[in-house]
Design a protein around this motif. Structure first.
Motif, PDB file in Angstrom:
ATOM      1  N   TYR A  32       0.844  -1.198   0.000  1.00  0.00           N
ATOM      2  CA  TYR A  32       0.000   0.000   0.000  1.00  0.00           C
ATOM      3  C   TYR A  32       0.875   1.241   0.000  1.00  0.00           C
ATOM      4  N   LYS A  37      -1.917   3.242   2.313  1.00  0.00           N
ATOM      5  CA  LYS A  37      -1.093   2.783   3.440  1.00  0.00           C
ATOM      6  C   LYS A  37      -1.669   3.303   4.754  1.00  0.00           C
ATOM      7  N   ALA A  40      -4.951   1.404   5.473  1.00  0.00           N
ATOM      8  CA  ALA A  40      -4.719  -0.001   5.832  1.00  0.00           C
ATOM      9  C   ALA A  40      -4.020  -0.119   7.185  1.00  0.00           C
ATOM     10  N   GLY A  41      -3.299   0.929   7.558  1.00  0.00           N
ATOM     11  CA  GLY A  41      -2.551   0.884   8.815  1.00  0.00           C
ATOM     12  C   GLY A  41      -1.297   0.022   8.707  1.00  0.00           C
ATOM     13  N   THR A  42      -0.886  -0.268   7.487  1.00  0.00           N
ATOM     14  CA  THR A  42       0.310  -1.070   7.251  1.00  0.00           C
ATOM     15  C   THR A  42       0.841  -0.770   5.855  1.00  0.00           C
ATOM     16  N   GLU A  45       1.010  -6.384   3.274  1.00  0.00           N
ATOM     17  CA  GLU A  45       0.455  -7.580   3.911  1.00  0.00           C
ATOM     18  C   GLU A  45       0.396  -8.691   2.875  1.00  0.00           C
ATOM     19  N   ALA A  59      -8.704  -8.185   1.254  1.00  0.00           N
ATOM     20  CA  ALA A  59      -8.195  -6.987   1.927  1.00  0.00           C
ATOM     21  C   ALA A  59      -9.347  -6.157   2.487  1.00  0.00           C
ATOM     22  N   ARG A  60     -10.428  -5.997   1.708  1.00  0.00           N
ATOM     23  CA  ARG A  60     -11.594  -5.252   2.209  1.00  0.00           C
ATOM     24  C   ARG A  60     -12.159  -5.920   3.458  1.00  0.00           C
ATOM     25  N   ALA A  62     -10.518  -7.886   5.568  1.00  0.00           N
ATOM     26  CA  ALA A  62      -9.550  -7.753   6.658  1.00  0.00           C
ATOM     27  C   ALA A  62      -9.582  -6.366   7.290  1.00  0.00           C
ATOM     28  N   HIS A  63      -9.933  -5.358   6.503  1.00  0.00           N
ATOM     29  CA  HIS A  63      -9.947  -3.979   6.994  1.00  0.00           C
ATOM     30  C   HIS A  63     -11.367  -3.423   7.113  1.00  0.00           C
ATOM     31  N   ASN A  66     -12.446  -0.424   9.246  1.00  0.00           N
ATOM     32  CA  ASN A  66     -12.103   0.933   8.822  1.00  0.00           C
ATOM     33  C   ASN A  66     -12.750   1.212   7.471  1.00  0.00           C
ATOM     34  N   PHE A  69     -10.855   2.576   4.357  1.00  0.00           N
ATOM     35  CA  PHE A  69     -10.043   1.700   3.519  1.00  0.00           C
ATOM     36  C   PHE A  69     -10.772   1.367   2.216  1.00  0.00           C
TER      37      PHE A  69
END
Length: 110
Positions: A32, A37, A40-42, A45, A59-60, A62-63, A66, A69
């Motif tokens: 990201y 980024k 995603a807070g990362t 991944e 990914a959606r 997993a996040h 938030n 995202f």
């Protein structure tokens, strides 16, 4: 391969491409950049998916806590192993084992 009685090639049913692709799951890295980024807070991944669409759906999920995202992801462009995805259907973009998906939000100056 020839059929025993006719001398013509034996007919083989073509494998169902959808089933064949769905059975292949590869692993790699999603990276990201910028606003993606932050949302995603990362910075990166792992993925375990056969297509870009599957990787992005995971990914959606997993996040999901938030919502920003998902909003950022809708505005992003993507590179898969260095190649721009452009307007191609994400479900048609196959991912390679050990590959990299770059998630690039719109940014000025580039």
């Amino acid at each position: 391969m020839e059929a025993a009685t006719t001398g013509r090639p034996a007919h083989r049913a073509a494998p169902d491409r959808h089933d064949e692709e769905a059975a292949v799951t590869t692993t790699g890295t999603v990276r990201y950049w910028a606003a993606a980024k932050a949302a995603a807070g990362t910075a990166e991944e792992p993925y375990a998916a056969a297509t870009l669409a599957e990787a992005l759906d995971a990914a959606r999920t997993a996040h999901a806590a938030n919502p920003e995202f998902a909003r950022v992801l809708m505005r992003c462009s993507f590179l898969v192993d260095g190649d721009p995805v452009g307007t191609r259907d994400h479900a048609a973009v196959a991912l390679a084992e050990g590959g990299t998906v770059e998630v690039l939000p719109p940014f000025a100056g580039g």
